[in-house]
Design a protein around this motif. Structure first.
Motif, PDB file in Angstrom:
ATOM      1  N   GLU A 246       0.808  -1.213   0.000  1.00 28.86           N
ATOM      2  CA  GLU A 246       0.000   0.000   0.000  1.00 28.86           C
ATOM      3  C   GLU A 246       0.844   1.267   0.000  1.00 28.86           C
ATOM      4  O   GLU A 246       0.581   2.211  -0.768  1.00 28.86           O
ATOM      5  CB  GLU A 246      -0.914  -0.015   1.233  1.00 28.86           C
ATOM      6  N   PHE A 247       1.869   1.334   0.854  1.00 31.80           N
ATOM      7  CA  PHE A 247       2.631   2.563   0.969  1.00 31.80           C
ATOM      8  C   PHE A 247       3.537   2.793  -0.231  1.00 31.80           C
ATOM      9  O   PHE A 247       3.745   3.938  -0.653  1.00 31.80           O
ATOM     10  CB  PHE A 247       3.436   2.567   2.270  1.00 31.80           C
ATOM     11  N   GLN A 248       4.071   1.720  -0.805  1.00 27.66           N
ATOM     12  CA  GLN A 248       4.842   1.887  -2.043  1.00 27.66           C
ATOM     13  C   GLN A 248       3.962   2.435  -3.157  1.00 27.66           C
ATOM     14  O   GLN A 248       4.395   3.286  -3.944  1.00 27.66           O
ATOM     15  CB  GLN A 248       5.429   0.534  -2.474  1.00 27.66           C
ATOM     16  N   THR A 249       2.726   1.955  -3.224  1.00 30.39           N
ATOM     17  CA  THR A 249       1.805   2.404  -4.266  1.00 30.39           C
ATOM     18  C   THR A 249       1.445   3.877  -4.077  1.00 30.39           C
ATOM     19  O   THR A 249       1.432   4.654  -5.046  1.00 30.39           O
ATOM     20  CB  THR A 249       0.537   1.539  -4.255  1.00 30.39           C
ATOM     21  N   GLN A 250       1.165   4.265  -2.833  1.00 31.53           N
ATOM     22  CA  GLN A 250       0.888   5.679  -2.572  1.00 31.53           C
ATOM     23  C   GLN A 250       2.098   6.546  -2.915  1.00 31.53           C
ATOM     24  O   GLN A 250       1.954   7.657  -3.447  1.00 31.53           O
ATOM     25  CB  GLN A 250       0.516   5.874  -1.107  1.00 31.53           C
ATOM     26  N   ALA A 251       3.280   6.035  -2.601  1.00 31.69           N
ATOM     27  CA  ALA A 251       4.499   6.792  -2.907  1.00 31.69           C
ATOM     28  C   ALA A 251       4.689   6.933  -4.410  1.00 31.69           C
ATOM     29  O   ALA A 251       5.170   7.976  -4.889  1.00 31.69           O
ATOM     30  CB  ALA A 251       5.713   6.111  -2.275  1.00 31.69           C
ATOM     31  N   ALA A 252       4.325   5.906  -5.171  1.00 31.38           N
ATOM     32  CA  ALA A 252       4.446   5.979  -6.631  1.00 31.38           C
ATOM     33  C   ALA A 252       3.544   7.081  -7.187  1.00 31.38           C
ATOM     34  O   ALA A 252       3.925   7.815  -8.114  1.00 31.38           O
ATOM     35  CB  ALA A 252       4.094   4.629  -7.256  1.00 31.38           C
ATOM     36  N   ILE A 253       2.342   7.210  -6.636  1.00 28.00           N
ATOM     37  CA  ILE A 253       1.431   8.275  -7.056  1.00 28.00           C
ATOM     38  C   ILE A 253       2.019   9.638  -6.707  1.00 28.00           C
ATOM     39  O   ILE A 253       2.017  10.575  -7.522  1.00 28.00           O
ATOM     40  CB  ILE A 253       0.055   8.081  -6.394  1.00 28.00           C
ATOM     41  N   ALA A 254       2.546   9.761  -5.479  1.00 26.85           N
ATOM     42  CA  ALA A 254       3.150  11.023  -5.051  1.00 26.85           C
ATOM     43  C   ALA A 254       4.354  11.376  -5.912  1.00 26.85           C
ATOM     44  O   ALA A 254       4.594  12.554  -6.219  1.00 26.85           O
ATOM     45  CB  ALA A 254       3.564  10.929  -3.582  1.00 26.85           C
ATOM     46  N   ALA A 255       5.107  10.361  -6.314  1.00 30.31           N
ATOM     47  CA  ALA A 255       6.291  10.601  -7.148  1.00 30.31           C
ATOM     48  C   ALA A 255       5.898  11.141  -8.525  1.00 30.31           C
ATOM     49  O   ALA A 255       6.585  12.010  -9.081  1.00 30.31           O
ATOM     50  CB  ALA A 255       7.093   9.309  -7.296  1.00 30.31           C
ATOM     51  N   LEU A 256       4.805  10.652  -9.074  1.00 31.18           N
ATOM     52  CA  LEU A 256       4.348  11.146 -10.377  1.00 31.18           C
ATOM     53  C   LEU A 256       3.916  12.612 -10.274  1.00 31.18           C
ATOM     54  O   LEU A 256       4.168  13.404 -11.194  1.00 31.18           O
ATOM     55  CB  LEU A 256       3.195  10.285 -10.884  1.00 31.18           C
TER      56      LEU A 256
ATOM     57  N   THR B  79       1.207  16.527 -15.712  1.00 30.96           N
ATOM     58  CA  THR B  79       1.055  15.364 -14.839  1.00 30.96           C
ATOM     59  C   THR B  79       0.591  14.156 -15.643  1.00 30.96           C
ATOM     60  O   THR B  79      -0.311  14.260 -16.477  1.00 30.96           O
ATOM     61  CB  THR B  79       0.026  15.663 -13.726  1.00 30.96           C
ATOM     62  N   ASP B  80       1.198  13.015 -15.396  1.00 30.76           N
ATOM     63  CA  ASP B  80       0.847  11.780 -16.100  1.00 30.76           C
ATOM     64  C   ASP B  80      -0.355  11.134 -15.411  1.00 30.76           C
ATOM     65  O   ASP B  80      -0.221  10.173 -14.650  1.00 30.76           O
ATOM     66  CB  ASP B  80       2.046  10.821 -16.105  1.00 30.76           C
ATOM     67  N   TRP B  81      -1.534  11.663 -15.696  1.00 36.85           N
ATOM     68  CA  TRP B  81      -2.733  11.188 -15.022  1.00 36.85           C
ATOM     69  C   TRP B  81      -3.100   9.763 -15.416  1.00 36.85           C
ATOM     70  O   TRP B  81      -3.671   9.019 -14.617  1.00 36.85           O
ATOM     71  CB  TRP B  81      -3.899  12.122 -15.303  1.00 36.85           C
ATOM     72  N   VAL B  82      -2.786   9.362 -16.624  1.00 39.05           N
ATOM     73  CA  VAL B  82      -3.102   7.986 -17.053  1.00 39.05           C
ATOM     74  C   VAL B  82      -2.363   6.987 -16.167  1.00 39.05           C
ATOM     75  O   VAL B  82      -2.941   5.997 -15.683  1.00 39.05           O
ATOM     76  CB  VAL B  82      -2.737   7.779 -18.531  1.00 39.05           C
ATOM     77  N   GLN B  83      -1.081   7.246 -15.923  1.00 37.17           N
ATOM     78  CA  GLN B  83      -0.308   6.347 -15.076  1.00 37.17           C
ATOM     79  C   GLN B  83      -0.780   6.419 -13.615  1.00 37.17           C
ATOM     80  O   GLN B  83      -0.796   5.423 -12.908  1.00 37.17           O
ATOM     81  CB  GLN B  83       1.185   6.675 -15.165  1.00 37.17           C
ATOM     82  N   ILE B  84      -1.197   7.606 -13.186  1.00 35.74           N
ATOM     83  CA  ILE B  84      -1.711   7.748 -11.826  1.00 35.74           C
ATOM     84  C   ILE B  84      -2.977   6.907 -11.647  1.00 35.74           C
ATOM     85  O   ILE B  84      -3.161   6.255 -10.606  1.00 35.74           O
ATOM     86  CB  ILE B  84      -1.975   9.226 -11.502  1.00 35.74           C
ATOM     87  N   VAL B  85      -3.853   6.902 -12.652  1.00 38.03           N
ATOM     88  CA  VAL B  85      -5.050   6.062 -12.581  1.00 38.03           C
ATOM     89  C   VAL B  85      -4.652   4.600 -12.445  1.00 38.03           C
ATOM     90  O   VAL B  85      -5.247   3.835 -11.653  1.00 38.03           O
ATOM     91  CB  VAL B  85      -5.941   6.265 -13.820  1.00 38.03           C
ATOM     92  N   GLU B  86      -3.638   4.179 -13.185  1.00 40.93           N
ATOM     93  CA  GLU B  86      -3.185   2.787 -13.107  1.00 40.93           C
ATOM     94  C   GLU B  86      -2.687   2.451 -11.701  1.00 40.93           C
ATOM     95  O   GLU B  86      -2.957   1.359 -11.178  1.00 40.93           O
ATOM     96  CB  GLU B  86      -2.087   2.544 -14.137  1.00 40.93           C
ATOM     97  N   TRP B  87      -1.973   3.377 -11.083  1.00 40.52           N
ATOM     98  CA  TRP B  87      -1.495   3.140  -9.719  1.00 40.52           C
ATOM     99  C   TRP B  87      -2.663   3.115  -8.737  1.00 40.52           C
ATOM    100  O   TRP B  87      -2.665   2.344  -7.774  1.00 40.52           O
ATOM    101  CB  TRP B  87      -0.466   4.189  -9.310  1.00 40.52           C
TER     102      TRP B  87
ATOM    103  N   VAL C 112      -9.327   9.862 -12.658  1.00 37.95           N
ATOM    104  CA  VAL C 112     -10.035   9.506 -13.893  1.00 37.95           C
ATOM    105  C   VAL C 112     -10.577  10.760 -14.562  1.00 37.95           C
ATOM    106  O   VAL C 112     -10.520  10.907 -15.799  1.00 37.95           O
ATOM    107  CB  VAL C 112     -11.179   8.510 -13.593  1.00 37.95           C
ATOM    108  N   GLY C 113     -11.093  11.689 -13.754  1.00 43.08           N
ATOM    109  CA  GLY C 113     -11.612  12.942 -14.310  1.00 43.08           C
ATOM    110  C   GLY C 113     -10.535  13.744 -15.006  1.00 43.08           C
ATOM    111  O   GLY C 113     -10.816  14.439 -16.001  1.00 43.08           O
ATOM    112  N   GLU C 114      -9.311  13.672 -14.509  1.00 42.96           N
ATOM    113  CA  GLU C 114      -8.209  14.385 -15.152  1.00 42.96           C
ATOM    114  C   GLU C 114      -7.721  13.653 -16.392  1.00 42.96           C
ATOM    115  O   GLU C 114      -7.360  14.277 -17.401  1.00 42.96           O
ATOM    116  CB  GLU C 114      -7.046  14.548 -14.161  1.00 42.96           C
TER     117      GLU C 114
END
Length: 396
Positions: free
Chosen positions: A271-281, A291-299, A320-322
């Protein structure tokens, strides 16, 4: 409860050292057989003694000095108790003076202070006291409660864990959630709890090789790096898209990304690695538009799979809205039950505004403001509603 020394009395430069050594010293006493509550009191007495003694005669080995003094304080207190026979055995077992042991039992303290028998608030308070080395006064000020109230909370927590054996493995996930609670309190009083949480998580990362510990540390660093841009001069909230990214700490971002990449390379996603990946993007984007919103949705899809959390799905709807447009975001939002879900109205307001429905957005911002529990958030949402209502009146 023995009073803790106020930080102002400590010799210059010694407060950080004492706070770092406190958990290790406490762990040694508990490992030797001392009751947790009595051991914690003895360590606090030793800290008071250090304040007086170190100014004139700094020790060569501060940790060994604290262990020796704390153990003596514990034995002095133990001799006065009813169970003298058992305490006398401990006196006979007192180790010879010498260098402090190399084994670090601090990790066990993390587990003990985050024991499932404690409430989250008690676990946080005990962690800050026993592992963080903060005084009761500092913790009380940080949580904006009277010192007596916090003293009672810590005292009850100490009694709860005093009978728990110290030789069992603990749950790293529980420890991480406690540390994340500390981090999310941010700053109040004279203690920066976000910085304190980062310090404690660094300490935990040095003691245990676990990808989720690294993930939490990366997440904290990536969030903390954006701190300067999050609020305006008057203390108001600045949304991510409007933040001045030149205020972000790029060195801290680089450190967080490096720690995250090493954790992800182990292929044990949590969970925390995944949240960190979103924060890193978010941190990696030069501007909000990039911002790479497509990749953020995937995370977020990964995070929803790991947690099945409605809050995660709410944040996913924003992403998703972004990525796919506001109507796609509203469709994702419609799949959620808004009952008791924090920020549902605020997210709905944002997506409706982006979709051009100003009247609905204004109404929802006002509704979200009424439900907000934090003053800064309430003020921000109220301003959003006022801005849209002014636009409706002007006909623009």
């Amino acid at each position: 409860m023995t009073p803790s020394p106020p930080p102002a009395q400590l010799p210059p430069g010694d407060e950080p050292l004492l706070r770092t050594l406190t958990p290790a010293v406490l762990a040694v006493l508990v490992r030797r057989g001392a009751d947790f509550a009595a051991a914690e009191d003895a360590v606090q007495d030793a800290l008071v003694e250090a304040v007086r003694a170190w100014q004139k005669d700094p020790p060569r080995d501060p940790k060994a000095w604290l262990i020796t003094v704390a153990w003596r304080k514990f034995l002095d207190a133990a001799r006065s108790e009813a169970a003298r026979r058992r305490r006398e055995e401990l006196v006979e077992e007192q180790p010879e003076a010498g260098p402090a042991p190399g084994v670090d039992d601090t990790l066990q303290l993390y587990f003990l202070c985050a024991h499932p028998s404690l409430t989250p608030s008690s676990a946080v308070a005990l962690t800050l006291r026993a592992v963080g080395g903060l005084t009761t006064r500092q913790i009380a000020a940080a949580y904006l409660v009277p010192e007596a109230t916090m003293a009672q909370r810590i005292s009850r927590a100490k009694k709860t864990v005093s009978g728990i054996r110290f030789d069992r493995p603990g749950d790293v996930a529980t420890v991480l959630r406690v540390l994340y609670l500390v981090f999310n309190e941010g700053y109040s009083g004279d203690v920066d709890l976000a910085a304190e949480a980062i310090r404690l998580t660094r300490q935990l990362a040095a003691a245990v090789d676990h990808p989720e510990v690294a993930g939490l540390l990366a997440l904290m660093l990536l969030h903390h790096a954006r701190r300067a841009g999050r609020t305006s001069a008057d203390g108001g909230i600045v949304p991510l898209a409007e933040q001045d990214r030149s205020l972000w700490d790029t060195t801290m971002i680089g450190e967080g990304v490096g720690i995250l990449q090493a954790a992800l390379a182990r292929d044990e996603l949590g969970e925390f690695q995944t949240q960190a990946a979103i924060a890193a993007l978010h941190a990696d984007a030069p501007t909000a538009d990039e911002t790479d919103w497509v990749q953020i949705v995937e995370w977020y899809d990964e995070l929803a799979r790991l947690t099945d959390s409605p809050v995660v799905r709410l944040n996913r709807a924003v992403a998703v809205g972004e990525a796919d447009g506001p109507r796609a975001g509203l469709a994702a939002l419609a799949a959620l039950d808004d009952t008791g879900l924090p920020r549902y109205a605020a997210v709905s307001a944002y997506l409706h505004e982006r979709d051009g429905d100003t009247a609905t957005a204004a109404r929802l911002y006002a509704e979200a403001a009424r439900k907000a529990t934090h003053l800064a958030e309430r003020d921000h949402l109220t301003r959003q509603a006022a801005r849209l209502n002014a636009r409706l009146k002007s006909g623009s």
